[in-house]
Design an enzyme around this catalytic site. Structure first.
Site, PDB file in Angstrom:
ATOM      1  N   ALA A  45       5.215   5.801  30.299  1.00 15.50           N
ATOM      2  CA  ALA A  45       5.183   4.599  29.940  1.00 15.50           C
ATOM      3  C   ALA A  45       5.009   4.641  28.370  1.00 15.50           C
ATOM      4  O   ALA A  45       4.884   5.587  27.654  1.00 15.50           O
ATOM      5  CB  ALA A  45       3.700   3.867  30.330  1.00 15.50           C
ATOM      6  N   ILE A  47       4.156   1.665  24.990  1.00 12.47           N
ATOM      7  CA  ILE A  47       3.657   0.340  24.514  1.00 12.47           C
ATOM      8  C   ILE A  47       4.712  -0.229  23.750  1.00 12.47           C
ATOM      9  O   ILE A  47       5.503   0.379  22.799  1.00 12.47           O
ATOM     10  CB  ILE A  47       2.413   0.445  23.534  1.00 12.47           C
ATOM     11  N   SER A  48       5.535  -1.482  23.981  1.00 13.58           N
ATOM     12  CA  SER A  48       6.398  -2.033  23.494  1.00 13.58           C
ATOM     13  C   SER A  48       6.131  -2.253  22.120  1.00 13.58           C
ATOM     14  O   SER A  48       5.122  -2.355  21.396  1.00 13.58           O
ATOM     15  CB  SER A  48       6.787  -3.555  24.213  1.00 13.58           C
ATOM     16  N   HIS A  53       6.666  -7.839  21.962  1.00 11.34           N
ATOM     17  CA  HIS A  53       5.202  -8.741  22.372  1.00 11.34           C
ATOM     18  C   HIS A  53       5.310 -10.027  21.511  1.00 11.34           C
ATOM     19  O   HIS A  53       4.666 -10.973  22.681  1.00 11.34           O
ATOM     20  CB  HIS A  53       4.010  -7.744  21.870  1.00 11.34           C
ATOM     21  N   SER A  77      -0.830  -0.101  28.239  1.00  8.52           N
ATOM     22  CA  SER A  77      -2.039   0.090  27.503  1.00  8.52           C
ATOM     23  C   SER A  77      -2.928  -1.015  27.524  1.00  8.52           C
ATOM     24  O   SER A  77      -4.120  -0.831  26.919  1.00  8.52           O
ATOM     25  CB  SER A  77      -1.703   0.377  25.878  1.00  8.52           C
ATOM     26  N   HIS A  99      -0.159   0.899  38.068  1.00 11.74           N
ATOM     27  CA  HIS A  99      -0.024   1.835  39.288  1.00 11.74           C
ATOM     28  C   HIS A  99      -0.567   3.129  38.917  1.00 11.74           C
ATOM     29  O   HIS A  99      -0.569   3.968  39.739  1.00 11.74           O
ATOM     30  CB  HIS A  99       1.360   1.820  39.970  1.00 11.74           C
ATOM     31  N   GLY A 131       2.243  -2.809  41.582  1.00 10.07           N
ATOM     32  CA  GLY A 131       2.667  -4.165  41.356  1.00 10.07           C
ATOM     33  C   GLY A 131       4.029  -4.820  41.901  1.00 10.07           C
ATOM     34  O   GLY A 131       4.161  -5.956  41.587  1.00 10.07           O
TER      35      GLY A 131
END
Length: 166
Positions: A45, A47-48, A53, A77, A99, A131
């Site tokens: 994963a 963090i954008s 955002h 995050s 998940h 999800g």
């Protein structure tokens, strides 16, 4: 108007993003945590980038009313989850669905670093769950945000609005 990169146009988005310090949402020290760049946070994963955002929050700002109930699928995050909670106000509730148990646990730790009142007041809650099917337990939702890792909107939850970002 507010952003030198032109992605923040409203006071409400600016205020939410300023209240949530991005540097708290990394498991290790990162040079330039505010740089316009996505970053890996582990478990496949990331963090954008802050501008992603900002764009997503700008798209949703008129839909997020005080007291809104928001489902954040693929909460990662927890950064965006916290921003959404500030936009929903003290009566709002944001449910982060992740998940990967370790990411859900780190989300709580991340928010606790500088925004613990969101957890203490129950404004933000995290659940370890797939999800893909939404999260019916707290439905209905006013807004469902789906992270870029999912390609379809869960049909098992009620919602009024939804937006994707990448």
């Amino acid at each position: 108007m507010f952003s030198e990169h032109g992605h923040i146009y409203s006071e409400v988005v600016r205020n939410a993003m300023l209240r949530v310090d991005r540097k708290n949402f990394f498991t290790r020290v990162v040079n330039e945590p505010y740089r316009i760049k996505s970053r890996q946070i582990g478990y496949g994963a990331d963090i954008s980038s802050p501008h992603i955002h900002a764009q997503m929050l700008e798209l949703l700002k008129d839909k997020i009313k005080p007291g809104a109930r928001i489902l954040d699928i693929g909460s990662g995050s927890g950064y965006l989850t916290a921003c959404l909670a500030y936009m929903a106000g003290p009566e709002g509730r944001v449910y982060g669905v992740e998940h990967v148990m370790e990411l859900a646990e780190s989300s709580i730790k991340n928010i606790d670093k500088g925004n613990s009142e969101l957890l203490d007041q129950g404004r933000v809650q995290f659940v370890v769950w797939n999800g893909k099917h939404g999260y019916e337990r707290e439905a209905p939702y006013d807004i469902i945000h789906v992270s870029p890792s999912y390609f379809t909107i869960p049909q098992k939850v009620s919602n009024k609005y939804h937006k994707f970002h990448d």
